[in-house]
Design a protein around this motif. Structure first.
Motif, mmCIF file in Angstrom:
data_model
loop_
_atom_site.group_PDB
_atom_site.id
_atom_site.type_symbol
_atom_site.label_atom_id
_atom_site.label_comp_id
_atom_site.label_asym_id
_atom_site.label_seq_id
_atom_site.Cartn_x
_atom_site.Cartn_y
_atom_site.Cartn_z
ATOM 1 N N ALA A 57 0.840 -1.211 0.000
ATOM 2 C CA ALA A 57 0.000 0.000 0.000
ATOM 3 C C ALA A 57 0.869 1.253 0.000
ATOM 4 C CB ALA A 57 -0.911 -0.013 1.223
ATOM 5 N N LYS A 58 1.981 1.196 0.719
ATOM 6 C CA LYS A 58 2.928 2.315 0.776
ATOM 7 C C LYS A 58 3.442 2.632 -0.633
ATOM 8 C CE LYS A 58 7.803 2.591 2.046
ATOM 9 N NZ LYS A 58 8.370 3.663 2.853
ATOM 10 N N LYS A 59 3.783 1.582 -1.385
ATOM 11 C CA LYS A 59 4.295 1.786 -2.751
ATOM 12 C C LYS A 59 3.237 2.471 -3.618
ATOM 13 C CE LYS A 59 8.008 -1.488 -3.303
ATOM 14 N NZ LYS A 59 7.735 -2.804 -2.665
ATOM 15 N N GLN A 60 1.986 1.956 -3.535
ATOM 16 C CA GLN A 60 0.899 2.552 -4.317
ATOM 17 C C GLN A 60 0.730 4.020 -3.968
ATOM 18 O OE1 GLN A 60 -2.895 0.647 -3.800
ATOM 19 N NE2 GLN A 60 -2.008 -1.392 -4.103
ATOM 20 N N PHE A 61 0.714 4.284 -2.656
ATOM 21 C CA PHE A 61 0.480 5.638 -2.168
ATOM 22 C C PHE A 61 1.571 6.583 -2.659
ATOM 23 C CE2 PHE A 61 1.010 9.038 0.925
ATOM 24 C CZ PHE A 61 -0.295 9.477 1.116
ATOM 25 N N LYS A 342 -2.551 14.428 18.004
ATOM 26 C CA LYS A 342 -1.319 15.199 17.869
ATOM 27 C C LYS A 342 -0.587 14.934 16.568
ATOM 28 C CE LYS A 342 -0.856 16.242 22.666
ATOM 29 N NZ LYS A 342 -0.784 15.609 23.961
ATOM 30 N N SER A 343 -1.255 14.277 15.629
ATOM 31 C CA SER A 343 -0.634 14.039 14.325
ATOM 32 C C SER A 343 -0.364 15.382 13.637
ATOM 33 C CB SER A 343 -1.564 13.203 13.460
ATOM 34 O OG SER A 343 -1.326 13.458 12.093
ATOM 35 N N ARG A 344 0.756 15.462 12.917
ATOM 36 C CA ARG A 344 1.068 16.707 12.196
ATOM 37 C C ARG A 344 0.478 16.697 10.788
ATOM 38 N NH1 ARG A 344 5.973 19.060 14.774
ATOM 39 N NH2 ARG A 344 5.444 18.720 16.943
ATOM 40 N N ASN A 345 0.146 15.498 10.281
ATOM 41 C CA ASN A 345 -0.342 15.397 8.905
ATOM 42 C C ASN A 345 -1.651 14.627 8.804
ATOM 43 O OD1 ASN A 345 2.014 16.612 7.825
ATOM 44 N ND2 ASN A 345 3.071 14.658 8.080
ATOM 45 N N PRO A 346 -2.703 15.083 9.482
ATOM 46 C CA PRO A 346 -3.934 14.278 9.474
ATOM 47 C C PRO A 346 -4.530 14.093 8.076
ATOM 48 C CG PRO A 346 -4.304 16.428 10.483
ATOM 49 C CD PRO A 346 -2.834 16.296 10.284
ATOM 50 N N ASP A 347 -4.465 15.125 7.248
ATOM 51 C CA ASP A 347 -5.095 15.010 5.926
ATOM 52 C C ASP A 347 -4.414 13.940 5.088
ATOM 53 O OD1 ASP A 347 -6.600 17.036 6.853
ATOM 54 O OD2 ASP A 347 -5.647 18.613 5.635
ATOM 55 N N LEU A 348 -3.097 13.980 5.103
ATOM 56 C CA LEU A 348 -2.338 13.009 4.333
ATOM 57 C C LEU A 348 -2.547 11.603 4.907
ATOM 58 C CD1 LEU A 348 -0.601 13.547 1.904
ATOM 59 C CD2 LEU A 348 1.420 13.561 3.366
ATOM 60 N N ALA A 349 -2.670 11.549 6.236
ATOM 61 C CA ALA A 349 -2.900 10.253 6.875
ATOM 62 C C ALA A 349 -4.229 9.676 6.411
ATOM 63 C CB ALA A 349 -2.889 10.401 8.397
ATOM 64 N N PHE A 350 -5.267 10.544 6.288
ATOM 65 C CA PHE A 350 -6.548 10.020 5.822
ATOM 66 C C PHE A 350 -6.439 9.543 4.374
ATOM 67 C CE2 PHE A 350 -10.961 9.767 4.560
ATOM 68 C CZ PHE A 350 -11.507 9.125 5.669
ATOM 69 N N THR A 355 -6.151 4.793 0.531
ATOM 70 C CA THR A 355 -5.392 3.817 -0.250
ATOM 71 C C THR A 355 -5.593 2.418 0.316
ATOM 72 O OG1 THR A 355 -3.733 5.497 -0.687
ATOM 73 C CG2 THR A 355 -3.082 3.226 -1.087
ATOM 74 N N LEU A 356 -5.549 2.324 1.666
ATOM 75 C CA LEU A 356 -5.727 1.012 2.288
ATOM 76 C C LEU A 356 -7.118 0.460 2.028
ATOM 77 C CD1 LEU A 356 -4.090 1.646 5.777
ATOM 78 C CD2 LEU A 356 -3.256 0.059 4.041
ATOM 79 N N GLN A 357 -8.091 1.359 1.863
ATOM 80 C CA GLN A 357 -9.482 0.932 1.723
ATOM 81 C C GLN A 357 -10.034 1.096 0.306
ATOM 82 O OE1 GLN A 357 -11.594 -0.765 3.583
ATOM 83 N NE2 GLN A 357 -10.090 -1.054 5.213
ATOM 84 N N THR A 358 -9.178 0.982 -0.717
ATOM 85 C CA THR A 358 -9.771 0.792 -2.042
ATOM 86 C C THR A 358 -10.380 -0.599 -1.997
ATOM 87 O OG1 THR A 358 -7.764 -0.222 -2.900
ATOM 88 C CG2 THR A 358 -7.975 2.171 -3.186
ATOM 89 N N LYS A 359 -11.363 -0.845 -2.861
ATOM 90 C CA LYS A 359 -12.024 -2.147 -2.790
ATOM 91 C C LYS A 359 -11.007 -3.273 -2.952
ATOM 92 C CE LYS A 359 -15.542 -4.994 -4.911
ATOM 93 N NZ LYS A 359 -16.153 -5.273 -6.206
ATOM 94 N N GLU A 360 -10.069 -3.118 -3.869
ATOM 95 C CA GLU A 360 -9.075 -4.171 -4.119
ATOM 96 C C GLU A 360 -8.228 -4.415 -2.878
ATOM 97 O OE1 GLU A 360 -9.416 -1.476 -6.259
ATOM 98 O OE2 GLU A 360 -10.822 -2.709 -7.416
ATOM 99 N N ASN A 361 -7.710 -3.311 -2.293
ATOM 100 C CA ASN A 361 -6.853 -3.482 -1.118
ATOM 101 C C ASN A 361 -7.633 -4.046 0.068
ATOM 102 O OD1 ASN A 361 -4.566 -2.661 -2.389
ATOM 103 N ND2 ASN A 361 -4.637 -0.554 -1.628
#
Lengths: 453, 288
Positions: A57-61, A342-350, A355-361
């Motif tokens: 998933a990291k690679k896709q992202f 306290k996350s610094r990047n909530p938008d990117l985290a979402f 990416t993790l929750q595409t139907k395929e993944n």
């Protein structure tokens, strides 16, 4: 030695204690282009499917988001220690990850502690949220009505048994116990007729932690009556009554009659790994009260390759205590992805959750992790339904399943139950004594908000 | 320059060290003491309140706490005071009499156990004591009954592990102390006709009295804080039959998320440590 020396020693010792308890740790601040993802790596070094899935998933992202990076932070620890570590990380902005994987039963405590960020601003704009089933959506919803996590699967529990041992003991291959007594009878038969086999495994004690409490104790307790732990109408916890004692007594019977594994093995924190990689595959265990995910240990790249498992093992639902309606019982849990406050990047985290929750993944994850799907589209996928023998059986248990009282004090209640189980397992206390000790602890934990049923 | 400002000037060179000490030593300690008087939790509550002595009252009313105190005393007395200390002294004495190769081999073995990381030693001893372990294999070979030692006698098993691991330290201290006893004193006693045991009792022991005190204090303080060894071997179990104070503290603070209570227990552990220290200091001051 100079007289000041002990003073220095004591001071040093205090500093050490203080350092441990406050967990003062360094760590870099946030990098706006990196999403730090904390998750629990299995303590079994052969189990790496989660790592592989996240890596993919990291690679896709990173391909889809040029210039952005995912930093995976695996934490290799038993569940309890993982939760502690994650909570410590979330306390400080310096160490807080941007995404954290949490057992849903802990989410409410972490919300109450102010560690997690509500996701309600993201959800309406996300087209996939509608695919999640209602119970799953509720799993990470707090008392304030807001959602704090995206679940990625669930599980159910039942009895697994070895057909070869059952044949030797003269027990039926389509075994369907109607009540607890029939389970114990089957175990006694195995002990008598198949020497050397472990008749019945029920997880117990403090070592296995929540695995023992949910898979072992609550599978029994929820078969004794309605809402046996927490009374939602009174909003109070239920003091240990007859059902509680009967459940403890079941555990005590299993271990005092030597129907279970040796007590020292049963209390070993790694007993789950032994059940999956030694006792079942080696044909030494007759029955285990266990989860829907067991098969993941034996399929491709699992820790113990065992192609014949679906022919050698069978599953049957866990019955209620006396066979009272609805006759069957199961417990469900599941994990969810949450964004720390306290996350610094909530938008990117979402975005990474997306990416993790595409139907395929999502389908891929349910298949490799032997998860029971929480998304309607995944549950209908042929790839998911074919992925594992018995998956239809465990999906069928969803109608009988119970969720734990997802309240902030639940993790503490769970620890107290684990202690009560351990006492009856070692024979240090009778079921009544252990239940009384639990009641005393419960009163302290919930500040007296207890009802007796 | 007045004497007063001279005094101030003297502080300048040690000011950086003082600031560092205040920041990194006194700071956390103060924070720790403060937390012990609050109901801080790791999770499940966002704030924390000052609760006064509640945590301490709770500790003294808690059966598990009293059990932990008792086990800590057993663990410390058996492994540090009796085990490491006496065995270390005996080894040091015997090694003085032994030939050079024997001395080297024994020394190397004992010190190896000492330099092993705590967690490695813990797993070694876990495999020694467990049901399929070395100890039971030996007992089987001798036709003696075997059992799961970590289950039947957990506190003794971890105490033995601590002796195995920590004896080298006492041995080194006593070797150094014995080497400093002047030969002519022992020889004079020998000429006067003192027997071996009475030489040890009347000459050797009094002369190394201070080393005994130092060694006992260091052993005790390091044993009081042993955590990794017990955690890896038994996790304080079965039940709570090997749950010493550090394990109890971890259990409360991190498994039950009660940081405030755990910290209060840590402070009480310090109190136990200081009580031992005072006793030893008294012991060292006694004149012969």
């Amino acid at each position: 030695m100079r007289p000041t020396a002990p003073l220095i020693l004591i001071t040093a010792a205090t500093a050490l204690a203080a350092g441990t308890l406050t967990a003062c740790g360094g760590g870099s601040g946030g990098d706006p282009d990196t999403v730090k993802v904390a998750y629990n790596r299995s303590t079994d070094n052969k189990i790496r499917f989660k790592d592989a899935h996240l890596e993919a998933a990291k690679k896709q992202f990173e391909k889809d988001h040029p210039g952005k990076k995912i930093k995976l932070i695996p934490i290799q620890a038993p569940d309890n220690d993982y939760a502690t570590k994650a909570q410590q990380m979330m306390r400080s902005p310096k160490t807080a990850p941007d995404l954290v994987y949490e057992d849903t039963f802990r989410i409410n405590s972490d919300i109450k502690a102010g560690y997690l960020k509500p996701l309600d601003t993201y959800l309406p704009k996300w087209d996939q949220w509608g695919q999640f089933v209602g119970t799953a959506k509720a799993a990470a919803r707090a008392e304030d009505g807001r959602t704090y996590g995206i679940p990625d699967g669930t599980d159910t529990r039942g009895l697994w048994f070895n057909k070869a041992i059952f044949a030797k003991a003269g027990l039926p291959a389509d075994w369907q116990p109607k009540n607890w007594a029939e389970i114990l009878d089957a175990a006694r038969t195995v002990r008598k007729k198949v020497p050397g086999a472990i008749p019945l495994n029920v997880y117990t004690g403090k070592g296995p932690g929540e695995a023992a409490v949910m898979q072992g104790f609550e599978m029994l307790l929820y078969g004794t009556g309605e809402d046996p732990l927490y009374d939602p109408s009174a909003k109070k916890w239920v003091a240990a009554g007859k059902g509680f004692q009967d459940s403890l007594d079941f555990v005590r019977t299993v271990y005092s009659e030597k129907l279970g594994p040796d007590v020292s093995d049963a209390l070993d924190p790694n007993v789950g790994t032994r059940v999956a990689t030694e006792w079942f595959p080696e044909g030494r265990l007759a029955i285990s009260l266990d989860g829907s995910w067991m098969g993941q240990n034996w399929v491709n790249k699992g820790p113990k390759e065992w192609p014949d498992w679906s022919r050698e093992l069978a599953q049957t639902p866990m019955p209620t205590q006396n066979g009272q309606a609805p006759g069957k019982v199961s417990m469900s849990g599941g994990w969810a992805w949450s964004i720390p406050q306290k996350s610094r990047n909530p938008d990117l985290a979402f975005d990474f959750i997306k990416t993790l929750q595409t139907k395929e993944n999502a389908t891929q994850w349910c298949v490799v992790a032997a998860q029971i799907a929480v998304r309607k589209d995944v549950a209908a996928e042929a790839e998911y339904l074919k992925s594992m023998p018995g998956i239809d059986f465990f999906t069928g248990l969803v109608q009988y399943t119970h969720y734990r009282p997802a309240l902030p004090v639940y993790p503490q209640v769970s620890t107290a139950i684990g202690e009560a189980m351990e006492k009856v397992t070692t024979g240090d206390a009778s079921a009544a004594e252990a239940a009384k000790a639990y009641n005393d602890q419960l009163k302290t934990i919930v500040d007296g908000a207890v009802v007796t049923k | 320059m007045s004497s007063r400002s001279k005094g101030l000037w003297r502080w300048v060179p040690i000011a950086p060290a003082t600031v560092l000490l205040l920041l990194f030593l006194a700071g956390p300690i103060g924070y720790c003491v403060w937390i012990a008087f609050t109901d801080t939790r790791l999770t499940g509550a966002s704030g924390s309140d000052f609760v006064g002595l509640d945590n301490f009252r709770r500790a003294f009313a808690d059966d598990d706490f009293r059990n932990a105190v008792w086990l800590t005393l057993v663990f410390t007395v058996v492994s540090a005071v009796l085990g490491q200390n006496t065995l270390g002294l005996a080894l040091a004495g015997l090694m003085r009499a032994a030939s050079r190769p024997v001395r080297t081999i024994t020394g190397t073995l004992v010190i190896t156990a000492w330099v092993l990381p705590e967690i490695v030693a813990a797993f070694l001893l876990y495999t020694f004591f467990r049901r399929e372990g070395t100890l039971n294999a030996l007992l089987d070979w001798l036709h003696l009954p075997s059992q799961n030692w970590l289950f039947t006698l957990p506190i003794l098993a971890v105490s033995f592990a601590n002796v195995w691991r920590g004896t080298a330290f006492s041995m080194l201290i006593y070797s150094a102390a014995l080497a400093e006893i002047p030969r002519d004193i022992t020889e004079a006693a020998e000429v006067d006709g003192a027997s071996g045991p009475s030489r040890v009792w009347h000459i050797t022991l009094p002369m190394i009295r201070r080393s005994i005190g130092t060694n006992l204090m260091l052993n005790t303080l390091s044993t009081l804080s042993v955590f990794g060894l017990i955690w890896a071997m038994t996790r304080g179990g079965p039940g709570n039959r090997s749950q010493t104070l550090p394990v109890f503290m971890y259990d409360q603070a991190f498994l039950k998320s009660l940081i405030g209570y755990g910290t209060a227990v840590a402070l009480l552990l310090l109190l136990v440590g200081s009580l031992f220290s005072i006793v030893y200091l008294r012991l060292m001051k006694v004149e012969v």
